[in-house]
Motif scaffolding. Structure first.
Motif, PDB file in Angstrom:
ATOM      1  N   GLY A 197       1.001  -1.577  -0.476  1.00 33.57           N
ATOM      2  CA  GLY A 197       0.160  -0.049  -0.314  1.00 33.57           C
ATOM      3  C   GLY A 197       1.245   0.675  -0.280  1.00 33.57           C
ATOM      4  N   GLY A 198       2.092   0.944   0.923  1.00 33.68           N
ATOM      5  CA  GLY A 198       3.062   2.136   0.863  1.00 33.68           C
ATOM      6  C   GLY A 198       3.436   2.550  -0.458  1.00 33.68           C
ATOM      7  N   PHE A 253       2.072   1.585  -3.081  1.00 32.40           N
ATOM      8  CA  PHE A 253       1.084   1.808  -4.161  1.00 32.40           C
ATOM      9  C   PHE A 253       0.769   3.813  -3.911  1.00 32.40           C
ATOM     10  CE2 PHE A 253      -0.764  -2.560  -5.125  1.00 32.40           C
ATOM     11  CZ  PHE A 253      -0.186  -2.499  -6.153  1.00 32.40           C
ATOM     12  N   CYS A 254       0.457   4.024  -2.574  1.00 34.35           N
ATOM     13  CA  CYS A 254       0.431   5.452  -2.774  1.00 34.35           C
ATOM     14  C   CYS A 254       1.828   5.851  -3.627  1.00 34.35           C
ATOM     15  CB  CYS A 254       0.633   5.519  -0.836  1.00 34.35           C
ATOM     16  SG  CYS A 254       0.346   7.840  -0.075  1.00 34.35           S
ATOM     17  N   ALA A 291       1.284   6.695  -6.582  1.00 30.96           N
ATOM     18  CA  ALA A 291       0.020   7.908  -6.924  1.00 30.96           C
ATOM     19  C   ALA A 291       0.316   9.377  -6.625  1.00 30.96           C
ATOM     20  CB  ALA A 291      -0.853   7.781  -5.922  1.00 30.96           C
TER      21      ALA A 291
END
Lengths: 215, 144
Positions: free
Chosen positions: A41-42, A44-45, A48
């Motif tokens: 998730g980190g 993916f952030c 982004a």
């Protein structure tokens, strides 16, 4: 002692019964899996953020990824998830030869995934489409196209390590299945490895469109 | 479906796994096919919706969340929700900070040492970095 007789050998003494042991293992596995979600998730952030700062770079650089290789790997990984699920099912039915067959197929498909990835990586290394200061490729317009490849190599690389780790665990499962360690009553390690393997598949399901398709 | 003897685990027929696998492959084909059309800003949305659909299939059927104790579903969904909060709030800051302040979000060290040694477009990098460096310094004193 009387209590111990009749209890299955795989039941650890600190669990009341087999079902509780199984549910506990599963709960622990899911907690591990959400740490994996947050780990990726980190990243993916980070994807982004860098994409929102450099939309042109991400667009111009992503066309240099091979959609065919990416699609092939998606198909390979999805198929390996099916064979993994079927391996668990076979063990639930106590069918050891079928379990072995499906586990070996899963292992081979994982190897195919990494071989395809190896060809993609070596092609990029050859062209100099690399992260940071190693970037030497000249064919992408825009400032700092190496940023795309930093994110690409970090995310697909970490995912690749997960595939590699999965292959290690599946090999261990194959050996233990051969040694008759699992049965229709006890197949928790196979089931837990399956959960991990499906999560690796699930992460790739997001990596594939983000890098190869939309950039 | 839920009760039964606690020892008989939910064993799905192979057609469920094969069917879900086929659905995943079809969705893969669709997502690749639509990537050749340009929906402008909706490209990402379309790709992510299809990916979310595929991920749901994997989680519900391959990972048995549909049949297992709903505790596992809760744990997994919670992690995804927190991840969404994390990314969405970060993106609010990254994309919208300059709506409130007269500075935008940018790389903390745009002018890293590596840019001196590499033949990336140094003129634009240089211009950006001066701005970014001053941005960061302003950023340190939120009181201003």
């Amino acid at each position: 002692m009387a209590q111990a007789t009749g209890q299955p050998h795989f039941l650890q003494h600190h669990f009341t019964d087999v079902e509780q042991q199984r549910e506990s293992a599963k709960l622990g596995m899911w907690i591990f899996l959400i740490t994996e979600v947050l780990l990726f998730g980190g990243l993916f952030c980070a994807y982004a953020i860098y994409r929102s700062w450099n939309p042109d770079i991400f667009h111009n650089a992503h066309v240099h990824l091979d959609i065919f290789a990416g699609t092939l790997n998606t198909v390979v990984l999805i198929t390996s998830s099916v064979t993994m699920a079927l391996a668990i099912r076979s063990m639930q039915l106590g069918n050891r030869p079928a379990t072995l067959k499906f586990l070996i197929t899963t292992l081979l498909l994982a190897a195919v995934f990494l071989v395809v990835k190896y060809f993609e990586y070596s092609h990029k290394i050859h062209l100099g489409q690399l992260p940071g200061k190693f970037y030497t490729f000249g064919g992408i317009e825009g400032t700092n196209p190496h940023i795309f490849f930093s994110v690409y190599f970090l995310m697909t690389g970490l995912h690749g390590f997960h595939v590699l780790a999965g292959m290690g665990v599946i090999t261990w499962l194959i050996v233990r299945t051969q040694r008759n360690a699992f049965s229709a009553e006890y197949y928790t390690p196979v089931e837990m490895t399956g959960l991990y393997w499906h999560l690796v598949d699930l992460i790739w399901i997001f990596l594939f469109p983000l890098f190869y398709l939309v950039g | 479906m839920k009760n039964g003897s606690s020892h008989s685990h939910h064993i799905l027929p192979p057609r469920v796994y094969l069917g879900v696998g086929a659905a995943l492959l079809i969705l893969t084909a669709i997502t690749v096919a639509v990537s050749f059309f340009n929906f402008g800003p909706y490209n990402l949305l379309v790709a992510m919706l299809i990916a979310a659909g595929k991920a749901s299939l994997v989680a519900l059927f391959f990972m048995h969340l549909k049949y297992d104790n709903k505790l596992y579903m809760t744990i997994f969904v919670a992690s995804v929700v927190f991840l969404a909060v994390f990314i969405i709030l970060t993106m609010f800051d990254t994309l919208r900070r300059d709506d409130i302040y007269d500075i935008g979000a940018g790389p903390i060290r745009d002018r890293a040492v590596m840019y001196d040694s590499v033949a990336v477009d140094s003129t634009i990098t240089g211009a950006d970095s001066i701005e970014a460096v001053s941005d960061t310094t302003i950023n340190q004193s939120p009181g201003q």
